[in-house]
Design an enzyme around this catalytic site. Sequence first.
Site, PDB file in Angstrom:
ATOM      1  N   LYS A 180       5.696  -4.455  -4.152  1.00 19.57           N
ATOM      2  CA  LYS A 180       7.158  -4.382  -4.142  1.00 19.57           C
ATOM      3  C   LYS A 180       7.717  -4.456  -2.726  1.00 19.57           C
ATOM      4  CE  LYS A 180      11.071  -3.380  -6.374  1.00 19.57           C
ATOM      5  NZ  LYS A 180      11.635  -4.462  -7.203  1.00 19.57           N
TER       6      LYS A 180
ATOM      7  N   CYS B  64       0.847  -1.199   0.000  1.00 22.27           N
ATOM      8  CA  CYS B  64       0.000   0.000   0.000  1.00 22.27           C
ATOM      9  C   CYS B  64       0.887   1.255   0.000  1.00 22.27           C
ATOM     10  CB  CYS B  64      -0.952   0.078   1.187  1.00 22.27           C
ATOM     11  SG  CYS B  64      -2.045  -1.319   1.334  1.00 22.27           S
TER      12      CYS B  64
HETATM   13  C1  F6R Z   1      10.467 -11.061  -6.853  1.00 19.71           C
HETATM   14  C2  F6R Z   1      10.576 -10.137  -5.769  1.00 19.71           C
HETATM   15  C3  F6R Z   1      10.279 -10.614  -4.392  1.00 19.71           C
HETATM   16  C4  F6R Z   1      11.243  -9.945  -3.395  1.00 19.71           C
HETATM   17  C5  F6R Z   1      10.862 -10.319  -1.964  1.00 19.71           C
HETATM   18  C6  F6R Z   1      11.829  -9.732  -0.965  1.00 19.71           C
HETATM   19  O1  F6R Z   1      10.808 -10.449  -8.045  1.00 19.71           O
HETATM   20  O2  F6R Z   1      10.889  -9.005  -5.971  1.00 19.71           O
HETATM   21  O3  F6R Z   1      10.356 -11.998  -4.310  1.00 19.71           O
HETATM   22  O4  F6R Z   1      12.537 -10.377  -3.684  1.00 19.71           O
HETATM   23  O5  F6R Z   1       9.578  -9.846  -1.683  1.00 19.71           O
HETATM   24  O6  F6R Z   1      11.892  -8.352  -1.077  1.00 19.71           O
HETATM   25  P1  F6R Z   1      13.139  -7.539  -0.533  1.00 19.71           P
HETATM   26  O7  F6R Z   1      14.313  -7.888  -1.342  1.00 19.71           O
HETATM   27  O8  F6R Z   1      12.735  -6.111  -0.659  1.00 19.71           O
HETATM   28  O9  F6R Z   1      13.321  -7.956   0.904  1.00 19.71           O
END
Ligand code: F6R
Length: 595
Positions: A590, A2
């Site tokens: 993200k 969000c």
């Molecule tokens: C896949 C993707 C997710 C992130 C995961 C961890 O493309 O982006 O699998 O890798 O949610 O996110 P971070 O790296 O921000 O801890």
Amino acid sequence: MCGIFGIVSEDEQHLGPTLIEAGHRLSYRGYDSVGCATIDSQGKIDLRKNAGKVDTVAKELNFEEMTGIRGMLQLRWATFGEPSQINSQPHLDSDGKMVGAHNGNVVNNVELREAFLAEGMTVRSTNDGESCVHAVERYVRKGMDMVTAIRHAYNDLQGDYAFVIARADEDCMYAFKKGSGLVAGIAEDAVVISSDLPSVLPLTRKIMRIEDGEIITFWHDHLELHDITGRLIEREPELIKETMEAAQKGGYAHFMEKEIHEEPKVAEELLNLLDGSADVEPMLERMRDARNLYFVGCGTSYNACMMGSVYFSRLTGRAAIPVLAPQFIAQFAPALGPDDVGIFVSQSGETKDVLNAIEVAKDKGASIFSLVNVIGSTLTKVSEYHLPMGCGYEISVPATKTFTNQVIAFLYLAMRMGGQDTSALRELPDLMDKTIRTSLPQIATIEERIKDWESLYCLGYGLSYPMALEGALKIKEITYAHCEGMLSTEFKHGPLAAVTDGYPIIFTVAPEDVPIILSGINEVTCRGGWAIAIGEDDQRLRANAHDVITIPPSTPEIAALLTVLPLQLLSYRMSLQRGFDPDFPRNLSKTLTVD
Ligand code: F6R
């Protein structure tokens, strides 16, 4: 997950376009629903919201025409309550005199809703953002001023979130945070708050980062910060020098495409950063002496940990345990001790699963190091040492450039710890560039062949095994086809049954593993499967696989890394072929700040 944005401007004006623009920038955080509220100089609230993406809802409800002195926008990645009009944010209080929106998760939402109903408040949705509004309303009804009411609400709301709220009869807005990102921007004629920096930078470069437990009150020309005890905080704004160019598509059709093409450049920047970093040596020293070494992450970042573990074992002779963050707690918490070192890997630096794991590791006295892309994120603050990945903004939900830089950082650390000369890595950016350029035309026919398959596999072995896992994750994430990543030798132990005529199986191949991969290829091709190999040009692969995507020659460690680039590009192309938006895959966000 969000995103929220709030603005108090000098004059009554069309706030709609500003809110829509902020919505575009924040849309990577959630796109299940979107809503805007504006308040005019007479204190009239105009609230418009619905399920759907920014552009669709903005058009449908004509956000463009919304005017006021104050405005807020929310984009939702659904947790509490299905994506619907009623669960969309912002939300009103019982009497329609306050409006607010949140990002994050209020975990005691169900209990709070029952309590609010029992107290006679009007609860309209099942969404936890509404609970934030009523949590403040509860104390305003008792006659408290807004800052005091928010301080009390803060104690009632369990979870991690950031929240913005406004009263119709005032000329300011309030925001507070616990666990989720919140940044304020001070422009010429307005003050804004947002979940992230890129949505503030087009309006101003003068920013202030809000910390956990802080309440910001903002007017069009100034702001006040209080801590949770009500004490006034003095803090000078920062001036941000970075350009916004990084947050634009720069001529590419999608952020994902742009970010893949940026990989060589950010790899070079990372190598410069690592060479100049004073933190690398003390980190390595501690890692050399560590009892156990854990590499911890989620999703793509976990796949980088897997690769890091392979590199460490080969180049340093030290075993490192790659582990998914929640399993790190479930499995290794009892075994953790002060002599252990954890490297926690996260693009966002806000992933709750990772931060939870750190809390446990800290309790046990383990050393906390991290590889992190977003500077200023929670992970950078809770780590003893953090190495920045230097990728700039990664807007597209599927991680690409941050993955390759995480892998390169692990390779660099392993080489340094193993006493190897890291200058050999200087050829990496060129090799990556060449791989991207040469694999694109090779992919063209393959994407046509496999685009309609709803199920496929990505198999790797040894060095390239983590790349097969990552390729499979990218494919399932943005094409919605089921794609499983697996060790090639495991395929015959069950999944081989899935193979029918033309069934696609992609093999990632490091040069030393060609013989064992050939066995895997033949096991599927003799049953009608369609084998696609990604590796250095090799007569044996050409003779056995149906298609070969070649990567330029290099060392085994680099070759393994290069195999992921064609997979990123193939997943991107396949997503387009299937009519999806690779930047914003359905159901995903993200930044995942929930358990
Ligand atoms: C896949 C993707 C997710 C992130 C995961 C961890 O493309 O982006 O699998 O890798 O949610 O996110 P971070 O790296 O921000 O801890």
